[in-house]
Every structure is written in structure tokens, then in C-alpha cells.
Motif scaffolding. Structure first.
Motif, PDB file in Angstrom:
ATOM      1  N   VAL A  63      -3.624 -13.461  -4.276  1.00 37.03           N
ATOM      2  CA  VAL A  63      -3.477 -11.976  -4.147  1.00 37.03           C
ATOM      3  C   VAL A  63      -5.167 -11.567  -3.928  1.00 37.03           C
ATOM      4  CG1 VAL A  63      -3.209  -9.635  -5.681  1.00 37.03           C
ATOM      5  CG2 VAL A  63      -2.429 -11.667  -5.789  1.00 37.03           C
ATOM      6  N   MET A  64      -5.084 -10.658  -2.844  1.00 42.51           N
ATOM      7  CA  MET A  64      -6.341 -10.853  -2.136  1.00 42.51           C
ATOM      8  C   MET A  64      -5.867  -8.971  -2.710  1.00 42.51           C
ATOM      9  SD  MET A  64      -7.789 -10.398   1.526  1.00 42.51           S
ATOM     10  CE  MET A  64      -8.012 -12.260   1.976  1.00 42.51           C
ATOM     11  N   PHE A  65      -7.096  -8.215  -2.839  1.00 43.87           N
ATOM     12  CA  PHE A  65      -6.912  -7.195  -3.284  1.00 43.87           C
ATOM     13  C   PHE A  65      -7.839  -5.679  -2.186  1.00 43.87           C
ATOM     14  CE2 PHE A  65      -6.398  -7.535  -8.235  1.00 43.87           C
ATOM     15  CZ  PHE A  65      -5.309  -6.680  -8.221  1.00 43.87           C
ATOM     16  N   VAL A  66      -6.540  -4.726  -1.943  1.00 42.64           N
ATOM     17  CA  VAL A  66      -7.711  -4.460  -0.688  1.00 42.64           C
ATOM     18  C   VAL A  66      -7.754  -3.198  -1.225  1.00 42.64           C
ATOM     19  CG1 VAL A  66      -6.444  -3.065   1.726  1.00 42.64           C
ATOM     20  CG2 VAL A  66      -6.075  -5.740   1.091  1.00 42.64           C
ATOM     21  N   SER A  67      -8.835  -2.131  -1.491  1.00 43.88           N
ATOM     22  CA  SER A  67      -9.303  -1.008  -2.326  1.00 43.88           C
ATOM     23  C   SER A  67     -10.780  -0.785  -1.047  1.00 43.88           C
ATOM     24  CB  SER A  67      -9.530  -1.715  -3.270  1.00 43.88           C
ATOM     25  OG  SER A  67      -9.946  -0.650  -4.302  1.00 43.88           O
ATOM     26  N   ALA A  68     -10.544   0.747  -1.420  1.00 46.00           N
ATOM     27  CA  ALA A  68     -11.534   1.618  -0.898  1.00 46.00           C
ATOM     28  C   ALA A  68     -12.834   1.297  -2.151  1.00 46.00           C
ATOM     29  CB  ALA A  68     -10.618   2.993  -0.870  1.00 46.00           C
ATOM     30  N   ASP A 107       0.635  -1.477  -0.110  1.00 48.87           N
ATOM     31  CA  ASP A 107      -0.200   0.148   0.368  1.00 48.87           C
ATOM     32  C   ASP A 107       0.922   1.868  -0.368  1.00 48.87           C
ATOM     33  OD1 ASP A 107      -2.128   2.071   0.597  1.00 48.87           O
ATOM     34  OD2 ASP A 107      -3.332   0.853   1.454  1.00 48.87           O
ATOM     35  N   ASP A 108       0.739   2.527  -0.760  1.00 48.09           N
ATOM     36  CA  ASP A 108       1.354   3.893  -0.603  1.00 48.09           C
ATOM     37  C   ASP A 108       0.766   4.515   0.543  1.00 48.09           C
ATOM     38  OD1 ASP A 108      -0.771   4.123  -1.836  1.00 48.09           O
ATOM     39  OD2 ASP A 108      -0.648   5.742  -2.644  1.00 48.09           O
ATOM     40  N   GLU A 109       0.341   4.055   1.284  1.00 49.27           N
ATOM     41  CA  GLU A 109       0.065   4.957   2.253  1.00 49.27           C
ATOM     42  C   GLU A 109       0.483   3.832   3.505  1.00 49.27           C
ATOM     43  OE1 GLU A 109      -1.571   7.895   2.723  1.00 49.27           O
ATOM     44  OE2 GLU A 109      -2.388   8.161   0.758  1.00 49.27           O
ATOM     45  N   PRO A 110       1.302   4.909   3.833  1.00 50.21           N
ATOM     46  CA  PRO A 110       1.965   4.365   5.056  1.00 50.21           C
ATOM     47  C   PRO A 110       0.412   3.576   6.543  1.00 50.21           C
ATOM     48  CG  PRO A 110       3.319   5.566   5.026  1.00 50.21           C
ATOM     49  CD  PRO A 110       1.910   5.610   3.887  1.00 50.21           C
ATOM     50  N   PHE A 111       0.308   4.386   6.351  1.00 51.15           N
ATOM     51  CA  PHE A 111      -1.287   4.403   7.800  1.00 51.15           C
ATOM     52  C   PHE A 111      -2.106   2.942   7.796  1.00 51.15           C
ATOM     53  CE2 PHE A 111      -6.258   4.939   9.451  1.00 51.15           C
ATOM     54  CZ  PHE A 111      -5.787   5.143  10.567  1.00 51.15           C
ATOM     55  N   ASN A 112      -1.997   2.597   6.399  1.00 48.64           N
ATOM     56  CA  ASN A 112      -2.963   1.653   6.211  1.00 48.64           C
ATOM     57  C   ASN A 112      -1.852  -0.007   6.502  1.00 48.64           C
ATOM     58  OD1 ASN A 112      -5.501   2.844   5.308  1.00 48.64           O
ATOM     59  ND2 ASN A 112      -4.714   3.056   3.074  1.00 48.64           N
ATOM     60  N   LEU A 113      -1.060   0.410   5.505  1.00 47.14           N
ATOM     61  CA  LEU A 113      -0.097  -0.634   6.235  1.00 47.14           C
ATOM     62  C   LEU A 113      -0.122  -0.899   8.294  1.00 47.14           C
ATOM     63  CD1 LEU A 113       3.052  -0.201   3.762  1.00 47.14           C
ATOM     64  CD2 LEU A 113       1.383  -1.640   3.636  1.00 47.14           C
ATOM     65  N   GLU A 114       0.768   0.364   8.965  1.00 48.76           N
ATOM     66  CA  GLU A 114       0.523  -0.140  10.238  1.00 48.76           C
ATOM     67  C   GLU A 114      -1.350  -0.774  10.601  1.00 48.76           C
ATOM     68  OE1 GLU A 114       0.492   4.253  11.720  1.00 48.76           O
ATOM     69  OE2 GLU A 114       2.811   4.061  10.941  1.00 48.76           O
ATOM     70  N   ILE A 115      -2.465  -0.246  10.292  1.00 50.75           N
ATOM     71  CA  ILE A 115      -3.574  -1.141  10.118  1.00 50.75           C
ATOM     72  C   ILE A 115      -3.445  -2.730  10.247  1.00 50.75           C
ATOM     73  CG2 ILE A 115      -5.771  -0.992  10.006  1.00 50.75           C
ATOM     74  CD1 ILE A 115      -6.318   1.619   9.632  1.00 50.75           C
ATOM     75  N   GLN A 137       3.253 -16.112   0.331  1.00 49.81           N
ATOM     76  CA  GLN A 137       2.364 -17.165   0.230  1.00 49.81           C
ATOM     77  C   GLN A 137       0.328 -16.318  -0.677  1.00 49.81           C
ATOM     78  OE1 GLN A 137       3.186 -19.179   3.820  1.00 49.81           O
ATOM     79  NE2 GLN A 137       2.178 -21.229   3.054  1.00 49.81           N
ATOM     80  N   VAL A 138       0.365 -15.269   0.429  1.00 51.97           N
ATOM     81  CA  VAL A 138      -0.849 -14.460  -0.114  1.00 51.97           C
ATOM     82  C   VAL A 138      -0.321 -12.783   0.617  1.00 51.97           C
ATOM     83  CG1 VAL A 138      -2.476 -13.155   1.011  1.00 51.97           C
ATOM     84  CG2 VAL A 138      -1.859 -15.843   1.298  1.00 51.97           C
ATOM     85  N   ILE A 139      -0.411 -12.474  -0.728  1.00 56.00           N
ATOM     86  CA  ILE A 139      -0.083 -10.391  -1.235  1.00 56.00           C
ATOM     87  C   ILE A 139      -1.311  -9.856  -0.657  1.00 56.00           C
ATOM     88  CG2 ILE A 139       0.529  -8.580  -2.717  1.00 56.00           C
ATOM     89  CD1 ILE A 139       2.302 -10.535  -4.036  1.00 56.00           C
ATOM     90  N   LEU A 140      -1.275  -8.945   0.243  1.00 57.26           N
ATOM     91  CA  LEU A 140      -2.305  -7.852   0.398  1.00 57.26           C
ATOM     92  C   LEU A 140      -2.181  -6.873  -0.535  1.00 57.26           C
ATOM     93  CD1 LEU A 140      -3.245  -8.614   4.378  1.00 57.26           C
ATOM     94  CD2 LEU A 140      -4.318  -9.268   1.954  1.00 57.26           C
ATOM     95  N   LEU A 141      -2.505  -6.483  -1.488  1.00 54.12           N
ATOM     96  CA  LEU A 141      -2.274  -5.427  -2.551  1.00 54.12           C
ATOM     97  C   LEU A 141      -3.642  -4.831  -3.092  1.00 54.12           C
ATOM     98  CD1 LEU A 141      -0.625  -5.225  -4.787  1.00 54.12           C
ATOM     99  CD2 LEU A 141      -1.665  -7.017  -6.342  1.00 54.12           C
ATOM    100  N   ASP A 142      -3.007  -3.219  -2.856  1.00 54.28           N
ATOM    101  CA  ASP A 142      -3.757  -1.962  -2.701  1.00 54.28           C
ATOM    102  C   ASP A 142      -3.869  -2.137  -4.177  1.00 54.28           C
ATOM    103  OD1 ASP A 142      -4.956   0.288  -2.591  1.00 54.28           O
ATOM    104  OD2 ASP A 142      -3.102   1.737  -2.161  1.00 54.28           O
ATOM    105  N   VAL A 143      -4.797  -1.169  -4.770  1.00 52.16           N
ATOM    106  CA  VAL A 143      -5.394  -0.829  -6.021  1.00 52.16           C
ATOM    107  C   VAL A 143      -4.603   0.293  -6.821  1.00 52.16           C
ATOM    108  CG1 VAL A 143      -6.969  -0.715  -7.760  1.00 52.16           C
ATOM    109  CG2 VAL A 143      -7.609  -2.940  -6.007  1.00 52.16           C
ATOM    110  N   SER A 144      -5.412   1.262  -6.058  1.00 54.83           N
ATOM    111  CA  SER A 144      -4.998   2.960  -6.522  1.00 54.83           C
ATOM    112  C   SER A 144      -3.590   3.027  -6.137  1.00 54.83           C
ATOM    113  CB  SER A 144      -5.772   3.398  -5.865  1.00 54.83           C
ATOM    114  OG  SER A 144      -7.823   3.713  -5.982  1.00 54.83           O
ATOM    115  N   MET A 145      -2.637   2.480  -6.681  1.00 58.38           N
ATOM    116  CA  MET A 145      -0.928   3.329  -6.332  1.00 58.38           C
ATOM    117  C   MET A 145      -0.311   3.450  -7.772  1.00 58.38           C
ATOM    118  SD  MET A 145       0.426   0.110  -4.347  1.00 58.38           S
ATOM    119  CE  MET A 145       0.714  -1.115  -5.500  1.00 58.38           C
TER     120      MET A 145
END
Length: 377
Positions: A80-85, A10-18, A49-57
Motif C-alpha cells: 500500500v502506497m498512500f497518496v495524500s495532500a 481516489d474519490d477525485e476523478p481528476f487525480n485518477l486521470e493524472i 500487487q500495489v494499491i495507490l491509496l488516497d487518504v482523504s475519502m
């Protein structure tokens, strides 16, 4: 394998911290990346084994990253699991179309993410079990195909040798059959006091011939390193390159034992046929000899009979001509004619004996002919 390694992007550090905080108590190995290129660089060393991947970067969005992951044969297995707003149907379909396995919409609850990851962990376990089952099924199928092919070779060999009547041809057929299994074989055939050797390579080496002699009393089956020796009464086979795979080794060993057994039986049949042929040849010679002697004897007897008949006829004619002019009385003439007649009757009796001898010889000749025909049958 259960889920252990996760890469969050994720390009937002806050989201990574969560994400880091939510997964803290799940005992996962978690690494964080702030961009698509960084994610791709970390995959090789971390092997997630799993990537939590943000869409908007920026620079490289999540869809492009997922495409790159799934296009690479070395990484296409990563979940791959997309994590997106953005959670519209169209955006979800886009995520699945590029190869993603799951999709979660921000903001998400702590329990929702944990549940999805635990479900993914179970999916990985089920996938491993399924792959193992597929591998075992594939292995079983290939073993069955191999066994079927091997049995086909054995059936062809049995059909082929049933027509053979020559020992070297039989031995060469056996080495050829064993070669079809990828085996380097040596064969020893023992007939009377003679030993005959054959090999896949053409010649048995001196040490192999010595091994046959040393191990012939070691029982029906003797195994050492990757070699197998099978002993029968007339045939021994030494295989120099048995398979290392345990299941294939056992299967091939059973095939070899069966082949040697069948070859032993065929060799016995060949030797029996050869012995019967020799006996039949001797019998034919005996019949020819008896027939020759019988023909010669019958010729001598017939010559003797004709000579005797000529002598008696001449004697009878002389008596019939001379006696009336000899001035003998009636008793003397009767006496002479009686003796002549008795001699003629004795000659006839002797001819009957000759006929009996001929009949006896004919019966002997007929019996020999019947015996010869029976042996040929």
C-alpha cells in the motif's frame, strides 16, 4: 514476481486521470476505484500487487481501508502506497502505523511516482527471492532434521540388533525400524533351503512371496513404480510405498540398503554363533564319552591289576611254604624262585604300561577340555 498489477483509489476523478496518464508508458495493468468499499470489492478479483491509496475519502478513509487490507490474511501481502495532500510527519507516521509500505505527497511529479513504483517493483522481486531463499533454507532445515531423526532410528536399530540371537526377533526389529520411516515392508530370510517371511502387516501375501522368488536374481537393487526391492545373499526386503518426493525417495532408499546390509551381517553372526554352539555341544558330548570310556577302562585295568597281584602273592606264599619241604637240591630251588621272580617283575612292568596308558588318556582328556574352553571363549 515484478510489479504488474496496480489499483489506484481516489474519490477525485481528476487525480485518477493524472495517475493513469503517468503510468501509461510503464505497461502496468491499472484499475481505478473511487472509494474505499469499491477498492475492497475489486481486490479479490483483480489481486493487485500495489494499491495507490488516497487518504482523504468520504465514508471510509485511506487509513481504514489499509487496516482492512492488512488485517485480512488473504490480502495483507499487498503493498500500500498512500497518496495524500497531507504530508506532515504525524500523517506519515499514521500511514506507516496502519501498515503502509510507502507514502507520496500530492502534488507529485511524474518522475517521482514512476521512481517509487519502479523501486516497489524491485522490492517485490527482492521479496520473492528472499521468500524463495527462506523456503529453500526451511526445506533444507527440515530435511536435515528428518535425516537426523532417521539416522537416530538407524543407530538405535544397530544397537538393538547387536544383542539379538534369534532370527524372527531380528526380522521383526527390522520391519519395526522401517515402519518408523512410514514404510510398508516385507522381508524374506533364506537359511539353507528354507525361506522365512515377515511383514509390517504380519504376513506376506502370496504375490509378494512370488515377487521375492522372481526378482531374487535381478541384482542388488530393483525399483518399479513406488516399490523398491533390495537383495542380499540371505536377506531381501520389498518396500511397497516409497515416498514420491524425489529427494526423500533417494534418502530413504539409501537407508533401506544400509539397513539390509547391517541386518545381513547380523544374521551371518547369529548363524555363526549357532553353528559354533552346535559344534561346542558335539565336542562336549565327545569329551564326556571319552571320559566315560577312559574311566571304565581304568576301572577294568585296576581290577585286573589287583587280581594279578593277589594271584602272584598267593603263588609266592605257596612256593615259600612248600619248596623247603620238597627235598629239592639248591639248583632246582634257584630255578623255581628265579621263574617266580621273573613272573612278578613282568607283572610290575605291565603295571607301568597301565600307568602310561592312564597318563596318555589324561592328556587326551585335558586337550579336549582346553579345546572346549577355547570354543566357548
Amino acid at each position: 514476481m515484478a510489479l504488474q498489477r496496480i489499483l489506484a483509489v481516489d474519490d477525485e476523478p481528476f487525480n485518477l486521470e493524472i495517475i493513469e496518464e503517468i503510468l501509461e508508458d510503464l505497461n502496468f495493468d491499472l484499475l481505478l476505484a473511487s472509494s474505499g468499499p469499491e477498492c475492497l470489492d475489486m481486490i479479490e478479483s483483480f489481486d493487485p500487487q500495489v494499491i495507490l491509496l488516497d487518504v482523504s475519502m468520504p465514508k471510509m478513509n485511506g487509513y481504514d481501508v489499509c487496516r482492512a487490507i492488512k488485517a485480512n490474511p488473504e490480502t495483507h501481502h499487498i503493498v500500500v502506497m498512500f497518496v495524500s495532500a497531507r504530508g506532515s510527519v504525524e500523517e506519515r507516521m499514521e500511514g506507516y502505523s496502519v501498515g503502509a509500505e510507502d507514502y507520496i505527497v500530492k502534488p507529485f511529479g511524474q518522475g517521482e511516482l514512476k521512481t517509487k513504483l519502479l523501486n516497489l517493483s524491485q522490492m517485490l522481486l527482492d521479496k520473492d527471492i528472499l521468500e524463495q531463499q527462506v523456503e529453500e533454507a526451511t526445506s533444507t532445515a527440515f530435511d536435515a532434521m528428518a535425516t537426523s531423526s532417521e539416522m537416530g532410528q538407524i543407530v538405535n536399530y544397530i544397537e538393538q540388533i547387536s544383542l539379538l540371537d534369534d532370527i524372527p526377533t531380528l526380522a521383526n526389529a527390522m520391519t519395526k525400524c522401517l515402519s518408523s520411516f512410514g514404510l510398508n515392508s516385507n522381508v524374506e530370510i533364506r537359511i539353507d533351503e528354507q525361506r522365512h517371511h515377515f511383514a509390517t502387516t504380519g504376513l506376506c501375501s502370496p504375490i509378494v512371496i512370488e515377487l521375492f522368488d522372481i526378482l531374487k536374481s535381478k541384482g542388488r537393487l530393483h525399483e518399479f513404480t513406488n516399490r523398491v526391492l533390495v537383495n542380499y545373499d540371505l536377506v531381501s526386503v520389498l518396500i511397497l510405498n516409497m515416498p514420491k518426493d524425489e529427494s526423500k525417495h533417494g534418502r530413504i532408499r539409501d537407508h533401506i540398503c544400509f539397513l539390509v546390509s547391517v541386518t545381513e551381517q547380523q544374521l551371518t553372526a547369529i548363524l555363526t554363533r549357532h553353528e559354533l554352539a552346535a559344534q561346542r555341544q558335539s565336542l562336549d558330548k565327545a569329551q564326556a564319552m571319552v571320559n566315560g570310556k577312559f574311566t571304565s577302562l581304568m576301572g577294568m585295568l585296576e581290577t585286573n591289576r589287583k587280581q594279578s597281584e593277589t594271584v602272584f602273592r598267593a603263588l609266592q606264599e605257596r612256593f615259600e611254604t612248600r619248596i623247603p619241604s620238597m627235598g629239592l637240591d639248591e639248583d632246582q630251588e634257584v630255578f623255581i624262585f628265579s621263574n617266580v621272580d621273573e613272573a612278578i617283575q613282568n607283572s610290575i612292568a605291565r603295571e607301568e604300561a597301565i600307568d602310561m596308558i592312564k597318563s596318555a588318556f589324561k592328556e587326551i582328556e585335558g586337550d579336549l577340555a582346553l579345546l572346549s574352553e577355547h570354543e566357548k571363549g
